[in-house]
Design a protein around this motif. Structure first.
Motif, PDB file in Angstrom:
ATOM      1  N   GLY A  60       8.437  75.600  16.716  1.00 18.57           N
ATOM      2  CA  GLY A  60       8.921  75.903  18.066  1.00 18.57           C
ATOM      3  C   GLY A  60       9.075  77.398  18.236  1.00 18.57           C
ATOM      4  O   GLY A  60       9.338  78.133  17.273  1.00 18.57           O
ATOM      5  N   VAL A  61       8.924  77.828  19.474  1.00 15.24           N
ATOM      6  CA  VAL A  61       8.970  79.247  19.776  1.00 15.24           C
ATOM      7  C   VAL A  61      10.410  79.766  19.609  1.00 15.24           C
ATOM      8  O   VAL A  61      11.359  79.057  19.902  1.00 15.24           O
ATOM      9  CB  VAL A  61       8.455  79.490  21.217  1.00 15.24           C
ATOM     10  N   SER A  62      10.516  81.013  19.061  1.00 18.48           N
ATOM     11  CA  SER A  62      11.878  81.567  19.028  1.00 18.48           C
ATOM     12  C   SER A  62      12.104  82.208  20.393  1.00 18.48           C
ATOM     13  O   SER A  62      11.399  83.127  20.797  1.00 18.48           O
ATOM     14  CB  SER A  62      12.047  82.556  17.881  1.00 18.48           C
ATOM     15  N   LEU A  63      13.046  81.619  21.093  1.00 18.27           N
ATOM     16  CA  LEU A  63      13.210  81.982  22.500  1.00 18.27           C
ATOM     17  C   LEU A  63      13.886  83.335  22.654  1.00 18.27           C
ATOM     18  O   LEU A  63      14.792  83.683  21.898  1.00 18.27           O
ATOM     19  CB  LEU A  63      13.998  80.892  23.220  1.00 18.27           C
ATOM     20  N   PRO A  64      13.400  84.117  23.624  1.00 18.57           N
ATOM     21  CA  PRO A  64      13.940  85.462  23.806  1.00 18.57           C
ATOM     22  C   PRO A  64      15.443  85.435  24.089  1.00 18.57           C
ATOM     23  O   PRO A  64      15.894  84.783  25.044  1.00 18.57           O
ATOM     24  CB  PRO A  64      13.163  86.000  25.009  1.00 18.57           C
ATOM     25  N   ASP A 122      14.688  76.677  29.176  1.00 13.89           N
ATOM     26  CA  ASP A 122      14.327  75.259  29.209  1.00 13.89           C
ATOM     27  C   ASP A 122      12.847  75.097  29.580  1.00 13.89           C
ATOM     28  O   ASP A 122      12.125  74.329  28.957  1.00 13.89           O
ATOM     29  CB  ASP A 122      15.223  74.536  30.239  1.00 13.89           C
ATOM     30  N   LEU A 123      12.412  75.873  30.566  1.00 16.60           N
ATOM     31  CA  LEU A 123      11.019  75.776  31.010  1.00 16.60           C
ATOM     32  C   LEU A 123      10.061  76.207  29.888  1.00 16.60           C
ATOM     33  O   LEU A 123       9.082  75.511  29.598  1.00 16.60           O
ATOM     34  CB  LEU A 123      10.807  76.641  32.266  1.00 16.60           C
ATOM     35  N   LEU A 124      10.384  77.334  29.233  1.00 21.90           N
ATOM     36  CA  LEU A 124       9.526  77.815  28.140  1.00 21.90           C
ATOM     37  C   LEU A 124       9.397  76.751  27.045  1.00 21.90           C
ATOM     38  O   LEU A 124       8.311  76.506  26.535  1.00 21.90           O
ATOM     39  CB  LEU A 124      10.127  79.081  27.534  1.00 21.90           C
ATOM     40  N   LYS A 125      10.534  76.129  26.713  1.00 26.72           N
ATOM     41  CA  LYS A 125      10.545  75.118  25.655  1.00 26.72           C
ATOM     42  C   LYS A 125       9.665  73.930  26.034  1.00 26.72           C
ATOM     43  O   LYS A 125       8.939  73.379  25.212  1.00 26.72           O
ATOM     44  CB  LYS A 125      11.985  74.658  25.423  1.00 26.72           C
ATOM     45  N   ARG A 126       9.734  73.538  27.309  1.00 28.30           N
ATOM     46  CA  ARG A 126       8.928  72.384  27.747  1.00 28.30           C
ATOM     47  C   ARG A 126       7.428  72.702  27.738  1.00 28.30           C
ATOM     48  O   ARG A 126       6.599  71.864  27.401  1.00 28.30           O
ATOM     49  CB  ARG A 126       9.344  71.948  29.158  1.00 28.30           C
ATOM     50  N   LEU A 127       7.086  73.936  28.154  1.00 25.96           N
ATOM     51  CA  LEU A 127       5.667  74.308  28.210  1.00 25.96           C
ATOM     52  C   LEU A 127       5.086  74.450  26.810  1.00 25.96           C
ATOM     53  O   LEU A 127       3.960  74.046  26.540  1.00 25.96           O
ATOM     54  CB  LEU A 127       5.489  75.630  28.977  1.00 25.96           C
ATOM     55  N   LEU A 128       5.892  75.064  25.893  1.00 28.11           N
ATOM     56  CA  LEU A 128       5.413  75.282  24.520  1.00 28.11           C
ATOM     57  C   LEU A 128       5.855  74.122  23.622  1.00 28.11           C
ATOM     58  O   LEU A 128       6.280  74.330  22.485  1.00 28.11           O
ATOM     59  CB  LEU A 128       5.906  76.639  24.015  1.00 28.11           C
TER      60      LEU A 128
END
Ligand SMILES: Nc1ncnc2c1ncn2[C@@H]1O[C@H](COP(=O)(O)OP(=O)(O)OP(=O)(O)O)[C@@H](O)[C@H]1O
Length: 267
Positions: free
Chosen positions: A225-229, A239-245
């Motif tokens: 999973g992406v490490s979110l900024p 939340d949106l970034l997590k869903r897309l990636l």
């Protein structure tokens, strides 16, 4: 070449870009009374697979698309010496990769204004049954504040009603979904959604979410999973970034669901 274009109503100008098998030049269109971009493809200098498979697909698709956030193709010409000319709308303000390189990480409201337009373009494409398959910041051009999606050279028309399962690797590694990198049968539309996630990350962070120099390592990073900024805090943007990636393509949203996400609805 110049005479052929002149006879067709176009006064050729400077070169503005180069692709793998193409050159893009500015031109003045006497018919439209404005500047246009002309992508020139020399069939004799391009590989067989590109000429037989990808180019005909691209031409068939782009001539049907008509949306404010997609570069409009006015006409396609072919000269007797085997050159193809795609006469297109000109985007004079660079692409969003250059924009972010100059501006650095964008504040959320500016990222949203750009990203929303890309979502609209993809919503339109998927609605027409077309997957782009090469979404990246360099293919999102700017005309003032308007985003114009371009480069449909890997685009694919999906079968009506049926399920499309592609195995082909297309596009850029940095923007490719795990299933695309692994070559497992996949729905190309879900690959587009992942690439949109990478673009959103770049807009907000001015860097790529995954290091693309080592593919096996990149696949591990994608699964973790992406490490979110951090600067975004706990927010609907995160939340949106997590869903897309989302590494599982089945769980990744469709563009319809994405378009209803609360972050996109904000002013
Ligand atoms: N309509 C346009 N208006 C302004 N610039 C354009 C336009 N179309 C393309 N360009 C510029 O020309 C460059 C080359 O475009 P092209 O679509 O031929 O290839 P590419 O996507 O860069 O590369 P590749 O063929 O490897 O995918 C682009 O990077 C862009 O900067």
């Amino acid at each position: 070449m110049e005479e052929f274009l002149l006879a067709s109503g176009y006064q050729l100008g400077k070169t503005i870009g180069e692709g793998t098998y193409s050159k893009v030049k500015e031109a003045f269109s006497h018919k439209h009374q404005k500047k246009v971009a002309i992508k020139i493809i020399d069939k004799s200098a391009s590989p067989e697979e590109f000429i037989q498979k990808f180019l005909p697909r691209e031409l068939q698709i782009i001539e049907r698309l008509d949306h404010k956030n997609i570069i409009h193709v006015y006409e396609v010409l072919e000269s007797a010496d085997g050159k193809i000319y795609l006469v297109m709308e000109l985007a004079e303000d660079g692409d969003i990769f250059d924009y972010v390189t100059h501006q650095g990480p964008l504040p959320e409201h500016r990222a949203r204004t750009l990203f929303r337009q890309l979502v609209e373009a993809i919503q339109y494409c998927h609605g027409c049954g077309v997957a782009h398959r090469d979404l990246k910041c360099e293919n999102a051009l700017l005309q003032g504040r308007t985003v114009k999606l371009t480069d449909f050279s890997f685009a694919k028309q999906l079968p009506v009603g049926g399920r499309e399962l592609s195995r082909t690797f297309c596009g850029s590694v940095a923007y490719a979904a795990p299933e695309v990198l692994q070559g497992v049968p996949h729905d190309s539309r879900k690959g587009d959604i992942w690439s949109l996630g990478v673009i959103l990350y770049v807009l907000l962070c001015a860097q790529l979410p995954f290091d693309d120099t080592n593919i096996p390592q990149m696949l591990c990073q994608q699964q973790k999973g992406v490490s979110l900024p951090g600067h975004l805090g706990v927010s609907d943007c995160q939340d949106l970034l997590k869903r897309l990636l989302e590494p599982d393509m089945v769980l990744r949203p469709s563009v319809e669901r994405l378009s209803r996400h609360p972050w996109l609805a904000r002013p």
